[in-house]
Scaffold this motif. Structure first.
Motif, PDB file in Angstrom:
ATOM      1  N   VAL A 293     -49.799 -37.837   2.618  1.00  0.00           N
ATOM      2  CA  VAL A 293     -50.958 -38.177   2.619  1.00  0.00           C
ATOM      3  C   VAL A 293     -52.387 -37.820   1.907  1.00  0.00           C
ATOM      4  O   VAL A 293     -52.996 -38.429   1.979  1.00  0.00           O
ATOM      5  CB  VAL A 293     -50.998 -37.651   4.840  1.00  0.00           C
ATOM      6  N   ARG A 294     -51.655 -36.818   1.508  1.00  0.00           N
ATOM      7  CA  ARG A 294     -53.356 -36.359   0.821  1.00  0.00           C
ATOM      8  C   ARG A 294     -53.888 -36.875  -0.992  1.00  0.00           C
ATOM      9  O   ARG A 294     -54.355 -37.165  -1.208  1.00  0.00           O
ATOM     10  CB  ARG A 294     -53.018 -34.512   0.734  1.00  0.00           C
ATOM     11  N   LEU A 295     -52.504 -37.311  -1.367  1.00  0.00           N
ATOM     12  CA  LEU A 295     -51.763 -37.847  -2.869  1.00  0.00           C
ATOM     13  C   LEU A 295     -52.610 -39.350  -2.555  1.00  0.00           C
ATOM     14  O   LEU A 295     -53.493 -40.071  -3.263  1.00  0.00           O
ATOM     15  CB  LEU A 295     -50.748 -37.749  -3.206  1.00  0.00           C
ATOM     16  N   VAL A 296     -52.563 -39.683  -1.700  1.00  0.00           N
ATOM     17  CA  VAL A 296     -52.788 -41.447  -1.001  1.00  0.00           C
ATOM     18  C   VAL A 296     -54.164 -41.389  -0.900  1.00  0.00           C
ATOM     19  O   VAL A 296     -55.604 -41.688  -1.337  1.00  0.00           O
ATOM     20  CB  VAL A 296     -52.145 -41.664   0.035  1.00  0.00           C
ATOM     21  N   ALA A 297     -55.050 -40.079  -0.173  1.00  0.00           N
ATOM     22  CA  ALA A 297     -56.256 -39.984  -0.101  1.00  0.00           C
ATOM     23  C   ALA A 297     -56.801 -39.349  -0.893  1.00  0.00           C
ATOM     24  O   ALA A 297     -58.369 -40.031  -1.885  1.00  0.00           O
ATOM     25  CB  ALA A 297     -56.813 -39.080   1.123  1.00  0.00           C
ATOM     26  N   ALA A 298     -56.489 -38.489  -2.011  1.00  0.00           N
ATOM     27  CA  ALA A 298     -57.555 -38.853  -3.252  1.00  0.00           C
ATOM     28  C   ALA A 298     -57.772 -39.464  -4.758  1.00  0.00           C
ATOM     29  O   ALA A 298     -58.603 -39.595  -4.978  1.00  0.00           O
ATOM     30  CB  ALA A 298     -56.510 -37.395  -3.969  1.00  0.00           C
ATOM     31  N   LEU A 299     -56.065 -40.557  -4.175  1.00  0.00           N
ATOM     32  CA  LEU A 299     -56.375 -41.218  -4.681  1.00  0.00           C
ATOM     33  C   LEU A 299     -57.461 -42.665  -4.273  1.00  0.00           C
ATOM     34  O   LEU A 299     -58.218 -43.541  -5.888  1.00  0.00           O
ATOM     35  CB  LEU A 299     -55.041 -42.400  -5.209  1.00  0.00           C
ATOM     36  N   ASP A 300     -57.609 -42.104  -3.165  1.00  0.00           N
ATOM     37  CA  ASP A 300     -58.489 -43.103  -2.611  1.00  0.00           C
ATOM     38  C   ASP A 300     -60.062 -43.201  -2.977  1.00  0.00           C
ATOM     39  O   ASP A 300     -61.443 -44.121  -3.264  1.00  0.00           O
ATOM     40  CB  ASP A 300     -58.530 -44.059  -1.066  1.00  0.00           C
ATOM     41  N   GLU A 301     -60.411 -41.318  -2.980  1.00  0.00           N
ATOM     42  CA  GLU A 301     -61.406 -40.848  -3.141  1.00  0.00           C
ATOM     43  C   GLU A 301     -62.252 -41.158  -4.498  1.00  0.00           C
ATOM     44  O   GLU A 301     -63.217 -41.559  -5.232  1.00  0.00           O
ATOM     45  CB  GLU A 301     -61.663 -39.883  -2.115  1.00  0.00           C
ATOM     46  N   ASP A 302     -60.864 -40.852  -5.562  1.00  0.00           N
ATOM     47  CA  ASP A 302     -60.936 -40.808  -7.280  1.00  0.00           C
ATOM     48  C   ASP A 302     -59.664 -41.607  -7.639  1.00  0.00           C
ATOM     49  O   ASP A 302     -58.535 -40.602  -7.874  1.00  0.00           O
ATOM     50  CB  ASP A 302     -60.895 -39.551  -7.157  1.00  0.00           C
TER      51      ASP A 302
END
Length: 527
Positions: A293-302
């Motif tokens: 979940v954190r990886l998906v959010a991080a790639l959406d952000e950056d």
């Protein structure tokens, strides 16, 4: 939905977003008679396919290509024609006719898939010519495109914060994107739904010289097979539907089921992954789920840059993981691809799961004719998927209803899957502002009077839940015989030896198992 078939291009996020099962433009049930008795249809039923070696480097030597011509509009056969691309492997012995394949999508090229995965169907050549086709609007058969409308769709759906702030602006973007898609898709767009493709299959049946249609359909291809059975019950031969699609649920419910199924498949993958020291998320399953979940959010952000000159977002990752989860056999490759991403920031491995294509060049024959492989639009798969799904769906919620329900739907989708929920929620929006689709499938495809048909449902299917098999069997009536595959992955034919033996026995010899018989789960190992 696609059956182990994907197509990523430099259009990047458009292909990924659309592959969730989104939809665009629709059409109604054709008014002409559903056979060769309609005015002006007899000439289409008198043709024969001229087969020749497929052109292009890498084309299998024993694969033959051809085409069949169909009316653009069955209600007005004189108004224009389309050529549909065909490919076949010939029967190795005496042929009893053809078995027609559809690999799913909607929007997947049957010609390309048969060229790439033909080895999976060679046993059927013991009695049949094995034939696949590019449906109208797909691949080399008058391919549709959204042009710059794809960017508008992304602007409308990529950021749910925008939806919260100004839903009316999002709906305006969707209307503009729909107009752009209509402009770029060409005259085939109003005639692209499953009802028309079913009628095309009957023309193919006759052109192939078959009195009855023998058919093997996967995922979306099961919807197509069911529609054919309703339209042409007297022409049904041996029909198998594997990975059974719904005939009744609206797109919003289909998206929710898809999110739930893919979340379950992801959790099963993670449970498998953490048993391996090489798992990039460690050895604790609960923490591994949080890391995804954190990886998906991080790639959406950056987002990360890609070799295509585009960027790779969290939603791109969600789409790639979703494709990999279609088959347990892909889990070791997914583990390695995620390790490259997490440890080195290398997107090439995960991008590979959404990359596509084996293609066979075909000469362009003029308006309505087959197009060259290089001329197939980069966004053809998502554009066709959207167009066909919406053509098959009669629901068009108003702007007020969409605005009112979005908060509740978002919560339901995010509860169903913290990873796939947002990705699937776009499905709710994508038909907005488009012509209403046909109600034929929902209301008329039921109680078919045909020979027995074999329906295969897989318990761990992340795309077409097993309950859809049961529901569709009940709708089709006594003609439906269900095979319960207690395995994992999308569809059963490619992953279960038991399913393959059972399907082949029916198609080749007419041998059907008892209704509700089962195939046990198979251990694929780590590979």
């Amino acid at each position: 939905m696609l059956a182990k078939l994907s197509n990523r291009s430099s259009a990047g996020r458009c292909a990924v977003a659309a592959a969730a099962g989104l939809a665009l433009l629709g059409a109604g049930l054709p008014a002409a008679a559903a056979d060769d008795s309609g005015p002006g249809l007899s000439r289409f039923y008198r043709q024969e396919v001229a087969w020749s070696a497929c052109e292009g480097a890498g084309a299998p030597e024993d694969l033959q290509c051809g085409k069949v011509t169909v009316p653009l509009d069955y209600a007005r056969p004189e108004a224009g024609t389309l050529d549909l691309a065909l490919a076949r492997y010939r029967a190795t012995g005496e042929s009893r006719g053809s078995v027609l394949l559809n690999f799913g999508g909607p929007g997947g090229s049957g010609v390309s898939e048969l060229a790439a995965a033909g080895k999976n169907f060679m046993h059927l050549t013991n009695g049949y010519d094995v034939v696949a086709f590019d449906p109208r609007g797909v691949g080399r058969s008058s391919p549709v495109s959204c042009g710059e409308g794809a960017a508008g769709l992304l602007d409308a759906t990529d950021g749910d914060e925008d939806v919260r702030r100004d839903p009316q602006a999002v709906l305006r973007l969707l209307r503009e994107a729909a107009a752009e898609c209509a402009e770029h898709a060409g005259p085939v767009l109003p005639h692209i739904g499953t009802v028309d493709v079913s009628r095309d299959m009957d023309v193919m049946r006759q052109a192939l010289g078959d009195e009855k249609l023998n058919y093997l359909g996967f995922s979306y291809g099961t919807r197509l097979g069911a529609v054919y059975a309703a339209q042409f019950p007297d022409k049904v031969g041996r029909v198998v539907l594997d990975g059974v699609d719904t005939l009744t649920e609206p797109l919003s419910e289909q998206g929710l089921a898809g999110a739930q199924g893919q979340q379950t498949a992801l959790e099963n993958f993670i449970d498998w992954c953490v048993e391996d020291i090489a798992c990039p998320f460690g050895q604790d399953a609960r923490e591994a789920r949080r890391q995804v979940v954190r990886l998906v959010a991080a790639l959406d952000e950056d987002p990360l840059p890609t070799a295509f000159g585009d960027v790779f977002t969290g939603q791109d990752l969600v789409g790639a993981i979703g494709q990999a989860l279609y088959s347990r056999e892909l889990w070791p490759s997914l583990e390695r691809a995620l390790a490259l991403l997490v440890e080195d920031g290398d997107t090439r491995g995960v991008e590979g799961f959404a990359s596509g294509g084996f293609g066979l060049p075909v000469r362009e024959d003029g308006p309505g004719g087959l197009v060259d492989e290089e001329d197939v639009p980069l966004d053809n798969l998502p554009a066709a998927l959207m167009a066909i799904n919406c053509a098959d769906d009669p629901d068009r919620p108003s702007a007020e209803r969409i605005t009112r329900d979005l908060g509740r739907l978002r919560a339901a989708y995010e509860e169903a899957s913290p990873v796939f929920g947002r990705y699937r929620l776009t499905q709710v929006l994508m038909c907005y502002g488009r012509p209403k689709g046909t109600d034929f499938i929902r209301h008329e495809v039921k109680d078919v009077d045909t020979p027995k048909m074999l329906l295969v449902g897989t318990r761990g299917d992340p795309a077409t839940p097993y309950r859809w098999t049961e529901q569709t069997a009940e709708r089709l009536g006594p003609s439906a015989v269900v095979l319960d595959n207690k395995g994992e992955g999308h569809t059963g034919y490619a992953s279960s030896k038991c399913v393959r033996r059972t399907v082949d026995a029916f198609l080749l010899y007419g041998s059907l198992p008892p209704d509700r018989s089962s195939c046990g789960a198979e251990d694929d190992g780590r590979g």
